[in-house]
Design a protein around this motif. Structure first.
Motif, PDB file in Angstrom:
ATOM      1  N   SER A   1       6.120   0.389  -4.818  1.00 27.09           N
ATOM      2  CA  SER A   1       5.338  -0.506  -4.052  1.00 27.09           C
ATOM      3  C   SER A   1       4.402  -1.159  -4.509  1.00 27.09           C
TER       4      SER A   1
ATOM      5  N   GLN B   1       4.073  -3.421 -10.338  1.00 25.36           N
ATOM      6  CA  GLN B   1       5.173  -3.988  -8.964  1.00 25.36           C
ATOM      7  C   GLN B   1       6.731  -4.241  -9.895  1.00 25.36           C
TER       8      GLN B   1
ATOM      9  N   GLY C   1       6.845  -0.581   4.474  1.00 26.37           N
ATOM     10  CA  GLY C   1       5.947  -1.533   4.357  1.00 26.37           C
ATOM     11  C   GLY C   1       6.594  -1.672   2.515  1.00 26.37           C
TER      12      GLY C   1
ATOM     13  N   VAL D   1       6.450   6.854  -1.834  1.00 23.85           N
ATOM     14  CA  VAL D   1       7.123   6.594  -1.530  1.00 23.85           C
ATOM     15  C   VAL D   1       8.634   7.523  -0.986  1.00 23.85           C
TER      16      VAL D   1
END
Length: 539
Positions: A122, A128, A216, A250
């Motif tokens: 995320s 990232q 997302g 997540v």
């Protein structure tokens, strides 16, 4: 202590080469500190299993191995499901029960911190990481989207068409636009040589993509794509960097992160050269919550997981599956795991009892243990261990009291975590998303061109054919492609396509560097997907 047992342990674990210290063997409650249980460093790439019931010490075993591998100069990658492996970055506590266990095992405890880099799907808990839709491929994407066999086959056709037409599928909007185009009246003729599909199937695919974006997960697909060579870094003083993929935020998307781990293995397999037998691995890859990988996996995917596990060893990569029991891992993969650390199992239900019996049958026979009884009575930080000797022979089964990790056995506080994120060397490299011209823009430009024809613009060919060039000296009209629907701010590096361009001309207009990149890597993308059982672009 039984003399025959002590002799067997001493001879079985006597290696004249660098090794990782796991602990000391036990028999009838006594610890044989003079016969340490070790894993030869040269055999650490022969893959392994760390298993046991919740709370028996699997994560700490992982921490022991990761810390010692780092000290030996081996880079380590770990999926950190609960976030408590961040303690690897801080020295442990040399007092209390830890000091007592070290003394009991006859080892000197030296608190130590290890170099750690944090990654995040995320972007909230580390640098990232992203993958392009194209390199992910339809097999893995089908698992993430929970598609059936028919839906995956349709997705495969779409990938094949986009590969052949040089339409880069970089993010989810690219794939969504390609699906809509190929199901429209304008796009249907293009798929005649690939085979047809129903609008209902396309509708399912589109809904699945929208649902994935709503969670997302669209932030994960795109560029810059994560380079797996960044996992194989060492510090200036020769210590392997421990890369932690932080997954606490997540956990509600297990299909996404477990499939991403498999994608990383595929990238390593495709990109690393053959190495043969090395004195130590180039990378140790720990796959926590491994059962998520095998849940609902198709036969084709299972075959490719087995193939990858068998062949990636020759690339110098050791893969360790961490899960509750050996029965979580298919037999075809379990047979590839030469190093085993089995913590206690509990038999509270008939199913537990059945799994216990199956687990017992996976271990070498021992004259010194009733394996089934011992498995249910092992304490925290104790495990059955059998590994491969430098000659590739399994060591005797040893109920082992494990050494304590030399790093902090807990998650770091939030301030320390933020410091680790800020200091990460990979964060600047992957911080900004790049949104270059790809399938969405190219297809939109083509449709805009077709709309101009309907409005009265000249056309010299049938629908779908490239439009004729304008008279000499006439600048081509500009068409602004529709913006990609995305909730993530991106750095744009697009060039604009002319309205008079066909699909092939759009590629030429991207720019020399990107066009060359696509031409040279399209076959590479297909080869990578072949690792997962799909040959694209084959009519």
């Amino acid at each position: 202590m039984d003399d025959a047992f002590l002799q067997e342990m001493t001879e079985g674990y006597a290696f004249d080469e660098p090794s990782l210290l796991l602990g000391a063997p036990m028999l009838h409650g006594e610890v044989a500190a003079t016969a340490p249980v070790r894993l030869p460093l040269s055999m650490a790439n022969r893959h392994g299993l760390i298993a046991g019931a919740t709370g028996t010490g699997k994560t700490k075993t992982l921490q022991i191995l990761a810390g010692q591998l780092s000290d030996a100069g081996v880079p380590v990658f770990v999926s950190d499901v609960k976030g408590d492996l961040t303690g690897l970055s801080q020295p442990g506590d040399a007092t209390g029960p830890i000091a007592e266990r070290a003394q009991q095992l006859g080892v000197t405890y030296e608190p130590k911190a290890h170099p750690v880099e944090l990654l995040s799907l995320s972007g909230a808990l580390g640098a990232q990481v992203r993958a392009t839709v194209s390199s992910f491929g339809p097999i893995l994407l089908g698992k993430v989207l929970d598609l059936n066999k028919t839906q995956v086959s349709v997705l495969t056709l779409v990938f094949a068409y986009c590969d052949d037409q040089r339409l880069p599928l970089l993010d989810l909007p690219d794939l969504r636009t390609a699906l809509k185009f190929l199901s429209s009246d304008e796009g249907k003729p293009a798929l005649e040589e690939y085979g047809g599909f129903s609008k209902a199937t396309i509708g399912v695919l589109l809904r699945s993509i929208v649902e994935l974006e709503a969670t997302g997960a669209d932030a994960f697909f795109g560029e810059p794509e994560f380079d797996v060579h960044d996992l194989m870094r060492t510090t200036d003083d020769g210590h392997g960097i421990v890369t932690l993929l932080e997954l606490a935020d997540v956990m509600d998307r297990p299909r996404l992160f477990s499939t991403f781990m498999l994608w990383m293995l595929a990238q390593l397999y495709a990109q690393l050269p053959e190495e043969g037998d090395l004195p130590k691995p180039k990378l140790a890859f720990f796959f926590d919550e491994a059962h998520l990988l095998f849940d609902d996996a198709s036969d084709a995917l299972m075959e490719q997981i087995e193939l990858t596990a068998r062949l990636i060893r020759s690339k110098g990569v050791g893969v360790y599956f961490v899960t509750q029991g050996p029965t979580d891992v298919p037999s075809s993969v379990l047979s590839q795991l030469g190093n085993r650390v089995q913590h206690a199992l509990r038999a509270h239900t008939p199913e537990d009892e059945s799994n216990l019996r199956k687990t017992v049958r996976t271990f070498p026979r021992s004259e010194h243990y009733d394996v089934g009884e011992t498995l249910t009575s092992l304490g925290i930080g104790e495990a059955f261990v059998t590994v491969l000797t430098p000659e590739g022979v399994p060591t005797p089964l040893a109920a082992t009291r494990l050494v304590p990790p030399d790093s902090l056995m807990d998650a770091v506080d939030e301030a320390t975590r933020q410091g680790l994120i800020a200091a990460g060397a990979l964060r600047p490299k992957y911080a900004e998303a790049v949104d270059r011209e790809s399938a969405h823009e190219m297809i939109t430009a083509r449709l805009n061109g077709a709309a101009d024809v309907v409005a009265g613009e000249p056309s010299a060919g049938p629908a779908g054919a490239p439009l004729p060039p304008p008279p000499p000296g006439t600048p081509p009209p500009k068409v602004e492609p529709a913006p990609k629907p995305s909730g993530t701010a991106k750095v744009s590096t697009k060039s604009k396509a002319g309205a008079g361009s066909g699909l092939g001309d759009d590629v030429k207009d991207i720019g020399v560097g990107f066009a060359k990149d696509m031409l040279t890597t399209a076959d590479g993308r297909r080869t990578l997907r072949t690792v997962f059982g799909a040959l694209f672009g084959k009519k």
